[in-house]
Design a protein around this motif. Structure first.
Motif, PDB file in Angstrom:
ATOM      1  N   ALA A 229      12.259   6.880   4.649  1.00 18.79           N
ATOM      2  CA  ALA A 229      11.290   6.205   4.745  1.00 18.79           C
ATOM      3  C   ALA A 229      10.771   5.369   3.133  1.00 18.79           C
ATOM      4  O   ALA A 229      11.124   4.124   3.424  1.00 18.79           O
ATOM      5  CB  ALA A 229       9.710   7.009   4.950  1.00 18.79           C
ATOM      6  N   SER A 230      11.724   6.190   2.162  1.00 22.57           N
ATOM      7  CA  SER A 230      11.407   6.033   0.632  1.00 22.57           C
ATOM      8  C   SER A 230      12.002   5.151   0.100  1.00 22.57           C
ATOM      9  O   SER A 230      11.834   3.818  -0.496  1.00 22.57           O
ATOM     10  CB  SER A 230      11.664   6.824   0.131  1.00 22.57           C
ATOM     11  N   ILE A 231      14.291   4.566   0.974  1.00 21.33           N
ATOM     12  CA  ILE A 231      14.696   4.182   0.399  1.00 21.33           C
ATOM     13  C   ILE A 231      14.358   2.245   0.894  1.00 21.33           C
ATOM     14  O   ILE A 231      14.625   1.400   0.568  1.00 21.33           O
ATOM     15  CB  ILE A 231      16.248   4.715   1.835  1.00 21.33           C
ATOM     16  N   THR A 232      13.783   2.694   2.644  1.00 16.36           N
ATOM     17  CA  THR A 232      12.970   1.437   3.534  1.00 16.36           C
ATOM     18  C   THR A 232      12.258   1.005   2.408  1.00 16.36           C
ATOM     19  O   THR A 232      11.867  -0.327   1.680  1.00 16.36           O
ATOM     20  CB  THR A 232      12.663   1.626   5.378  1.00 16.36           C
ATOM     21  N   LEU A 233      10.844   1.518   2.190  1.00 15.69           N
ATOM     22  CA  LEU A 233       9.913   0.397   0.626  1.00 15.69           C
ATOM     23  C   LEU A 233      10.759   0.197  -0.106  1.00 15.69           C
ATOM     24  O   LEU A 233      10.320  -0.842  -1.043  1.00 15.69           O
ATOM     25  CB  LEU A 233       9.065   2.058   0.211  1.00 15.69           C
ATOM     26  N   ALA A 234      12.167   1.217  -0.933  1.00 15.36           N
ATOM     27  CA  ALA A 234      12.943   0.912  -2.104  1.00 15.36           C
ATOM     28  C   ALA A 234      13.023  -0.864  -1.887  1.00 15.36           C
ATOM     29  O   ALA A 234      13.029  -1.678  -3.235  1.00 15.36           O
ATOM     30  CB  ALA A 234      13.173   1.467  -2.603  1.00 15.36           C
ATOM     31  N   SER A 235      13.517  -1.281  -0.784  1.00 14.51           N
ATOM     32  CA  SER A 235      13.750  -2.038   0.102  1.00 14.51           C
ATOM     33  C   SER A 235      12.943  -3.610   0.110  1.00 14.51           C
ATOM     34  O   SER A 235      13.729  -5.031   0.016  1.00 14.51           O
ATOM     35  CB  SER A 235      15.341  -2.111   0.923  1.00 14.51           C
ATOM     36  N   GLY A 236      12.030  -2.937   0.182  1.00 16.04           N
ATOM     37  CA  GLY A 236      10.945  -3.788   0.307  1.00 16.04           C
ATOM     38  C   GLY A 236      10.179  -4.034   1.179  1.00 16.04           C
ATOM     39  O   GLY A 236       9.364  -5.413   1.614  1.00 16.04           O
ATOM     40  N   LEU A 237      10.249  -2.964   2.536  1.00 19.26           N
ATOM     41  CA  LEU A 237       9.280  -3.013   3.704  1.00 19.26           C
ATOM     42  C   LEU A 237       8.989  -1.921   2.898  1.00 19.26           C
ATOM     43  O   LEU A 237       9.074  -0.694   2.995  1.00 19.26           O
ATOM     44  CB  LEU A 237      11.043  -3.687   4.801  1.00 19.26           C
ATOM     45  N   PRO A 238       7.634  -1.953   4.374  1.00 13.80           N
ATOM     46  CA  PRO A 238       7.532  -0.404   5.440  1.00 13.80           C
ATOM     47  C   PRO A 238       7.685   0.145   5.326  1.00 13.80           C
ATOM     48  O   PRO A 238       8.924   0.046   5.808  1.00 13.80           O
ATOM     49  CB  PRO A 238       5.739  -1.297   6.022  1.00 13.80           C
ATOM     50  N   ARG A 239       7.499   1.461   5.834  1.00 16.57           N
ATOM     51  CA  ARG A 239       7.732   2.485   6.735  1.00 16.57           C
ATOM     52  C   ARG A 239       8.838   2.094   7.574  1.00 16.57           C
ATOM     53  O   ARG A 239       9.471   2.796   8.487  1.00 16.57           O
ATOM     54  CB  ARG A 239       7.043   3.799   6.078  1.00 16.57           C
ATOM     55  N   SER A 240       7.268   1.797   8.935  1.00 17.79           N
ATOM     56  CA  SER A 240       7.250   1.177   9.823  1.00 17.79           C
ATOM     57  C   SER A 240       9.276   0.628  10.455  1.00 17.79           C
ATOM     58  O   SER A 240       9.600   0.499  11.224  1.00 17.79           O
ATOM     59  CB  SER A 240       7.025   0.288  10.228  1.00 17.79           C
ATOM     60  N   ARG A 241       9.204  -0.015   9.090  1.00 20.35           N
ATOM     61  CA  ARG A 241      11.062  -0.418   9.167  1.00 20.35           C
ATOM     62  C   ARG A 241      12.093  -0.025   8.671  1.00 20.35           C
ATOM     63  O   ARG A 241      13.455  -0.336   8.846  1.00 20.35           O
ATOM     64  CB  ARG A 241      11.368  -1.879   8.224  1.00 20.35           C
ATOM     65  N   ALA A 242      12.118   1.199   8.895  1.00 28.26           N
ATOM     66  CA  ALA A 242      13.183   2.146   7.761  1.00 28.26           C
ATOM     67  C   ALA A 242      14.057   1.906   9.460  1.00 28.26           C
ATOM     68  O   ALA A 242      15.457   1.918   9.017  1.00 28.26           O
ATOM     69  CB  ALA A 242      12.524   3.422   8.473  1.00 28.26           C
TER      70      ALA A 242
ATOM     71  N   GLY B  23       0.841  -0.942   0.076  1.00 26.62           N
ATOM     72  CA  GLY B  23       0.284   0.034  -0.049  1.00 26.62           C
ATOM     73  C   GLY B  23       1.017   1.281  -0.135  1.00 26.62           C
ATOM     74  O   GLY B  23       0.589   2.315  -1.247  1.00 26.62           O
ATOM     75  N   GLN B  24       2.038   1.363   0.472  1.00 27.43           N
ATOM     76  CA  GLN B  24       3.009   2.629   1.123  1.00 27.43           C
ATOM     77  C   GLN B  24       3.486   2.849  -0.580  1.00 27.43           C
ATOM     78  O   GLN B  24       3.783   3.344  -0.767  1.00 27.43           O
ATOM     79  CB  GLN B  24       3.428   2.219   2.101  1.00 27.43           C
ATOM     80  N   PHE B  25       4.173   1.412  -0.584  1.00 30.66           N
ATOM     81  CA  PHE B  25       5.409   2.077  -1.906  1.00 30.66           C
ATOM     82  C   PHE B  25       4.362   2.097  -2.647  1.00 30.66           C
ATOM     83  O   PHE B  25       5.091   3.005  -4.211  1.00 30.66           O
ATOM     84  CB  PHE B  25       5.669   0.311  -2.615  1.00 30.66           C
ATOM     85  N   LYS B  26       3.159   1.831  -3.703  1.00 28.63           N
ATOM     86  CA  LYS B  26       2.288   2.096  -4.434  1.00 28.63           C
ATOM     87  C   LYS B  26       2.215   3.459  -4.870  1.00 28.63           C
ATOM     88  O   LYS B  26       2.150   4.364  -5.418  1.00 28.63           O
ATOM     89  CB  LYS B  26       1.301   1.400  -5.792  1.00 28.63           C
ATOM     90  N   ASP B  27       2.369   4.428  -4.053  1.00 27.02           N
ATOM     91  CA  ASP B  27       1.807   5.262  -3.617  1.00 27.02           C
ATOM     92  C   ASP B  27       3.229   6.993  -3.245  1.00 27.02           C
ATOM     93  O   ASP B  27       3.006   7.841  -3.007  1.00 27.02           O
ATOM     94  CB  ASP B  27       1.100   5.978  -2.503  1.00 27.02           C
ATOM     95  N   ASP B  28       4.276   6.214  -3.479  1.00 22.12           N
ATOM     96  CA  ASP B  28       5.322   6.464  -3.441  1.00 22.12           C
ATOM     97  C   ASP B  28       6.261   6.799  -4.302  1.00 22.12           C
ATOM     98  O   ASP B  28       7.218   6.174  -4.733  1.00 22.12           O
ATOM     99  CB  ASP B  28       6.824   6.080  -2.221  1.00 22.12           C
ATOM    100  N   PRO B  29       6.283   8.035  -5.332  1.00 22.17           N
ATOM    101  CA  PRO B  29       6.939   7.951  -6.881  1.00 22.17           C
ATOM    102  C   PRO B  29       8.677   7.883  -6.232  1.00 22.17           C
ATOM    103  O   PRO B  29       9.583   7.554  -6.711  1.00 22.17           O
ATOM    104  CB  PRO B  29       6.848   9.310  -6.830  1.00 22.17           C
TER     105      PRO B  29
END
Length: 222
Positions: A127-140, A53-59
Motif C-alpha cells: 500500500a505504501s509503495i503504491t502511494l509513493a508511486s502516485g496512486l491510492p492504496r486501492s491500486r496496489a 488524502g492517503q499519501f499525506k498521512d502515510d510516513p
C-alpha cells in the motif's frame, strides 16, 4: 518462479521508483483512451483525490518517495496537474503492460501478482509503495501486476533475476523497455489535452508543447 528471483525483481523495481505515454482528440469526458479502453476524467479525479488524502498521512510512503529518485519529484506537492499527469501515466502504462505480455506470449497468473504483492509488503508495504508511486492504496494490486508482468517478460528474454547486474538481466531489461515503447507507440494512445501528451519514448505524460507561428515569434523572413 523461484521466490528469491521474484524478491530481487521487486526490490529492483521499488528501488527504481516502480514506474515512472500521441494524443489525439479524446471522447468527451475521457482523460485517456488506451487501445479502446477509456479512462474517464471523473475516475481520474477520484483516484487523485483519494491518493492525496492517503499519501499525506502515510510516513512510509513519503519516505519511500523521498529516497527514490525514479519517482516523480512533484508528486505530493501543490501542483494539481502534475498529480493528475503522474497518476494518469501509471494507469495508461498498466494497460500497455497487459498488451506487452500478450505480444511477448506470456501470461501473468493471479497467484504471481499475489506473490509480488506479498513481497512488496516485505519491502515497506504494498500500500505504501503504491502511494509513493502516485496512486491510492486501492491500486496496489494493479502495481503488483505491473511488476509481475515485467518480471515474467524479462524472464522470457533470458534475465537472471537472481543477479540484477548480470549482462543477461541488463539485456532483458533493455528488451523489455524497447518492447514497451514499441507497444505503446502502436496503441494510438489518446490523452485529453488538459493533462498533456503521452510520449511513447519516455512512456509517460508530459506537458503539451505549443509551437508559436513565425508571426508570433517574430522570426518570419529570417
Amino acid at each position: 518462479m523461484p521466490g528469491k528471483s521474484l524478491k530481487v525483481a521487486v526490490a529492483a523495481v521499488v528501488a527504481a521508483g516502480a514506474l515512472a505515454g500521441c494524443g489525439g482528440q479524446t471522447r468527451v469526458g475521457s482523460a485517456a483512451v488506451v487501445g479502446g479502453d477509456r479512462i474517464t476524467v471523473t475516475s481520474l479525479d477520484r483516484t487523485v483525490r483519494d491518493w492525496r488524502g492517503q499519501f499525506k498521512d502515510d510516513p512510509i510512503a513519503n519516505q519511500i518517495r523521498a529516497n527514490s529518485g525514479g519517482l516523480a519529484p512533484d508528486l505530493g506537492g501543490q501542483d494539481s496537474e502534475t498529480d493528475m499527469q503522474g497518476a494518469l501515466s501509471l494507469l495508461v502504462n498498466f494497460r500497455v503492460a497487459d498488451r506487452v505480455a500478450r505480444r511477448a506470449g506470456v501470461s501473468v497468473p493471479d497467484g504471481l501478482a499475489d506473490q509480488t504483492a506479498a513481497l512488496m509488503d516485505q519491502r515497506g508495504g504494498a500500500a505504501s509503495i503504491t502511494l509513493a508511486s502516485g496512486l491510492p492504496r486501492s491500486r496496489a494490486r494493479d502495481l503488483a501486476r505491473f511488476i509481475a508482468t515485467q518480471t515474467v517478460v524479462m524472464q522470457k528474454f533470458g534475465a537472471d533475476l537472481d543477479n540484477a547486474q548480470s549482462p543477461l538481466t541488463q539485456r532483458a531489461a533493455q528488451q523489455w523497455g524497447q518492447l514497451f515503447q514499441q507497444t505503446a507507440d502502436g496503441m494510438h494512445i489518446e490523452i485529453n489535452p488538459r493533462f498533456g501528451r503521452y510520449d511513447p519514448a519516455k512512456v509517460d505524460i508530459g506537458p503539451v508543447v505549443y509551437k508559436l507561428s513565425s508571426a508570433e515569434t517574430g522570426t518570419a523572413g529570417t
